[in-house]
Design an enzyme around this catalytic site. Structure first.
Site, PDB file in Angstrom:
ATOM      1  N   ARG A   1       9.085   7.049  42.263  1.00 15.30           N
ATOM      2  CA  ARG A   1      10.044   5.969  42.020  1.00 15.30           C
ATOM      3  C   ARG A   1       9.329   4.621  42.069  1.00 15.30           C
ATOM      4  NH1 ARG A   1      12.405   3.832  46.040  1.00 15.30           N
ATOM      5  NH2 ARG A   1      12.631   5.770  47.208  1.00 15.30           N
TER       6      ARG A   1
ATOM      7  N   TYR B   1      26.015  -6.831  22.731  1.00 13.08           N
ATOM      8  CA  TYR B   1      26.330  -5.404  22.801  1.00 13.08           C
ATOM      9  C   TYR B   1      27.525  -5.167  23.730  1.00 13.08           C
ATOM     10  CZ  TYR B   1      25.772  -0.599  24.482  1.00 13.08           C
ATOM     11  OH  TYR B   1      25.991   0.684  24.870  1.00 13.08           O
TER      12      TYR B   1
ATOM     13  N   ASP C   1      17.809  -9.875  24.905  1.00 14.18           N
ATOM     14  CA  ASP C   1      17.833  -8.479  24.496  1.00 14.18           C
ATOM     15  C   ASP C   1      17.181  -8.419  23.112  1.00 14.18           C
ATOM     16  OD1 ASP C   1      18.487  -6.050  23.375  1.00 14.18           O
ATOM     17  OD2 ASP C   1      20.512  -5.997  24.207  1.00 14.18           O
TER      18      ASP C   1
ATOM     19  N   LYS D   1      16.230   2.893  21.324  1.00 12.25           N
ATOM     20  CA  LYS D   1      16.413   2.587  19.911  1.00 12.25           C
ATOM     21  C   LYS D   1      15.069   2.582  19.187  1.00 12.25           C
ATOM     22  CE  LYS D   1      20.717   2.215  21.199  1.00 12.25           C
ATOM     23  NZ  LYS D   1      20.711   1.851  22.582  1.00 12.25           N
TER      24      LYS D   1
END
Lengths: 391, 385
Positions: free
Chosen positions: B51, B103, B175, B200
């Site tokens: 992590r 978005y 973004d 994406k």
């Protein structure tokens, strides 16, 4: 899909429009075995030759979709996929040749495929001949009534000799002998040998088809009828690929047309750059007018690929090795066809244990370098080679 | 040649992909390990627990940082995890300004999740650069916008907005999912944080959910890393590998998708059953001039257009295509099509949809790698004459 654009076939070819769970990508089916509802369905599977999975060695959904995509790209009816390129050629030859049969190779075919015939098929009574690449008269002279297959690579490695596919096919048809082309370096993007009437196309899919230097795979493409016994034997010999690997191959094929355009561009640009370089004695690239195969390559191929072979001027093997060692972007390693550019000196990489006489016979001078162009920025590759040659 | 001197396409392949020193493998191994053996009690190696850091994840972070021109980047299990991490830089009582054209998932995060932590949000029209000063509050801490807006593909004046926001001491987050670093690198315009839904274009094959943040300042990287490590939404080693593999063809894909999208948008613009087309590469797009200034190498693979038809007719069209998949998401090798009003922007309320110009006839497409001619034929048939 046959009349769709090359890039459309790369993305969608062979794939179902609707997939399990309506997912856009195929799921990875790791299952080694497939269950039946009840005993009656097993009987139906056997008696009615029902199309479904049974056991991983006989077929798997990830394998089927990749096989359909490869067949579509090569304009073949069917393709049989294996765990490596060598597993594919061995699978084909074991299915097609029996004791007493003969096979004729052009001598620039991949050496491991010839080695398999000379050392191993010979133990089962198969006779192998090899003749000079492109010498059709010699190939015809080697054919007799026991000959079952004619084999050539086109272009060859590392000399990039291209053979006249029409002439090759015509020779096979005249003598009723099947023909096999190793099209690993060409790829279906640049040439589709089945359209010329070749019986079988062989690819090491590890190279341009996978395209990312991260999987091993091979395939044989051709007609369904001719591949039925090949597929059957694969189920017995067991050289199948894994579902994880096959998914990566399918994923790699999605950008196949795009990558090939860039491999072709980089190959041509580097070949032209090297040919004009004062420290380069000679360049082997079918896209150059100076290459003996240029005319036939132009006739048969849409592009000339990413592999460029060249000789360093006035250099012994050590000075040649120094050029290879100075490359910064190109990594030293065997193989080709991935996005990363690779470079190697055939003398050291593949012929180190051969005598100088043998190397001369194989056409491998000490100052030869093989450059497998990736898809990096063209100018970066030219600058890299430029500084490597600038001793 | 150092990585700094290499061009974008070469860096996408080589930075973060050094051959494995142990085996020479040209593709770095996938490190599935959750934990790492340490040199001694209280002595820490480079990696301790996955992590906190994992070699496969670190490698792809290095690649993304290089492509965005940042000092570092962090990879997350999804784009929303990345955006959420950025918002956790704020605290109760703070205020965010965000563009109107964002978005739906970011809209929901700001309005429902941040709001629950008493972080205030205002959506502003970024076409009007004065709107920042007008909507500024004493507690405003962050400006959040998209390099190419969604779904109307607006192109905000990023350098000007960033300058104004910095004058007021705001952090600026962009973004950059639609534009990708191939076409635009917001950090070069002074932006503080670049966010990606790497699901994406970066991944590019519709097969790994992932997100990323890239930043210019090591101090900000340290703060974001602290939050990521404390909250744990890290990208898995397998997905890190798939993402890195996808990034190797990013430049090729985005340039090709941009070329195809331009052809399709020109076709749609001349189609009788299309009311209007929103594509930054078209002269008719309101932000075309700005797109030419801010984007290099193409105008992206996203096209929005309005069909001449009502809600039901639009539903019919998106379902009638054969090559386009009817699905949300975008940026992959496969072309996708959707109706924002019922799909990607359904989480906007009706009033907000209207204000953002999301009409019932709006159709959003993500152009894949198929041949342009095949896609145009498909759309022509689906639209009908």
């Amino acid at each position: 899909m046959k009349d769709r654009g090359e890039s459309t076939v790369s993305v969608h070819g062979g794939e179902s429009r609707s997939k399990p769970s309506d997912a856009i990508t195929d799921s990875i089916v790791c299952s080694s075995t497939f269950t039946f509802e009840d005993s009656a369905s097993i009987i139906r599977f056997i008696e009615e030759n029902e199309q479904r999975e049974e056991y991983g060695r006989y077929g798997n959904p990830n394998e089927k979709v990749v096989e359909r995509k490869l067949a579509a790209l090569d304009h073949g009816e069917d393709s049989v996929v294996y765990s490596s390129g060598m597993a594919a050629i061995v699978g084909l030859l074991m299915a097609k040749l029996s004791a007493g049969d003969e096979i004729v190779f052009f001598d620039q075919c991949y050496h491991r495929s010839r080695e398999f015939c000379y050392k191993h098929l010979a133990r089962f009574g198969v006779v192998t001949h090899q003749v000079a690449t492109g010498d059709f008269a010699a190939m015809e002279a080697a054919i007799n009534d026991r000959t079952k297959m004619l084999v050539s690579e086109s272009p060859t490695n590392p000399h990039l000799t291209c053979i006249d596919l029409e002439q090759f096919v015509a020779l096979g048809k005249e003598h009723e002998v099947e023909t096999l082309i190793d099209a690993t370096l060409a790829t279906p993007f640049n040439v589709k040998p089945l359209d010329y009437g070749v019986d079988y196309v062989w690819h090491s899919a590890t190279k341009y088809l996978g395209g990312h230097n991260d999987l091993l795979a091979g395939c044989i493409t051709g007609s369904q009828e001719k591949l039925a016994d090949v597929r059957n034997l694969r189920g017995i010999m067991g050289g199948v690929n894994s579902p994880h690997n096959l998914y990566l191959l399918q994923r790699g094929l999605k950008t196949f047309a795009l990558r090939m355009q860039r491999h072709n561009e980089n190959g041509q640009a580097l070949a032209e750059f090297l040919e004009a370089h004062p420290r380069v004695e000679k360049v082997y690239y079918p896209g150059l007018e100076s290459h003996p195969s240029h005319a036939i390559a132009k006739q048969n191929m849409q592009g000339f690929g990413g592999l460029v072979t060249f000789l360093v001027a006035d250099a012994d093997w050590k000075q040649t090795a120094a050029v290879v060692d100075r490359a910064k972007i190109a990594r030293i390693g065997p193989s080709l066809g991935g996005v990363e550019t690779l470079i190697e000196q055939p003398l050291i990489m593949s012929y180190y244990n051969q005598t100088p006489e043998n190397r001369e016979k194989f056409g491998i001078p000490d100052n030869m370098i093989r450059l497998a162009c990736g898809i990096e920025n063209t100018q970066d590759l030219i600058e890299d080679l430029s500084q490597a040659l600038d001793l | 040649m150092t990585s700094r001197q290499m061009k974008f396409r070469t860096r996408a392949i080589h930075v973060g992909n050094a051959p494995d020193p142990q085996t020479g493998a040209v593709i770095p191994p996938i490190h599935a390990a959750t934990t790492f053996i340490q040199p001694g009690a209280g002595e820490w190696g480079t990696f301790d627990y996955s992590r906190s850091g994992n070699p496969t994840r670190s490698a792809v972070q290095e690649t993304i940082a290089s492509l965005e021109g940042g000092c570092g980047s962090l990879a997350f299990s999804s784009g929303m995890a990345a955006t959420h991490c950025a918002t956790m830089l704020l605290e109760s009582g703070d205020h965010i300004l965000a563009g109107m054209d964002i978005y739906g998932g970011s809209y929901r995060l700001f309005h429902k999740i941040c709001a629950a932590s008493k972080i205030d949000i205002s959506l502003v029209d970024l076409n009007d650069t004065d709107s920042i000063s007008r909507n500024l509050k004493p507690n405003t801490k962050m400006l959040w916008l998209e390099g190419i807006g969604n779904p109307r593909l607006t192109i905000p004046d990023l350098p000007a907005l960033t300058q104004i926001a910095h004058q007021h001491g705001l952090l600026v987050g962009v973004d950059n999912t639609f534009a990708t670093p191939v076409l635009m690198r917001p950090l070069e315009h002074g932006v503080d944080i670049v966010m990606h839904s790497a699901t994406k274009y970066l991944g590019g094959h519709s097969d790994c959910l992932s997100g990323a943040l890239a930043v210019r300042s090591p101090e900000l990287l340290e703060r974001l890393y602290y939050i990521q490590n404390a909250t744990g939404a890290v990208l898995s080693p397998f997905d890190s590998f798939l993402l890195a593999r996808g990034i190797k063809t990013l430049d090729l894909r985005v340039r090709e998708q941009s070329r195809t999208a331009l052809k399709i948008s020109q076709f749609l613009e001349s189609h009788p059953r299309v009311n209007f087309v929103l594509y930054p590469g078209l002269e008719s797009h309101p932000d075309h001039q700005r797109a030419k200034q801010l984007l290099s190498g193409g105008f992206g693979g996203m096209i929005t257009f309005e069909a001449a038809g009502d809600f039901e007719e639009t539903k019919r069209i998106v379902k009638a295509t054969k090559l386009f998949g009817l699905a949300v998401s975008l940026g992959a090798v496969e072309s996708l099509i959707e109706q924002p009003a019922s799909m990607s922007h359904a989480s906007y309320d009706a009033a907000a949809r209207k204000e953002a110009g999301i009409t019932d006839g709006l159709i959003r497409m993500s152009v894949g790698l198929e041949a342009a001619e095949d896609l145009i034929d498909d759309l022509d048939t689906a639209l009908g004459r």
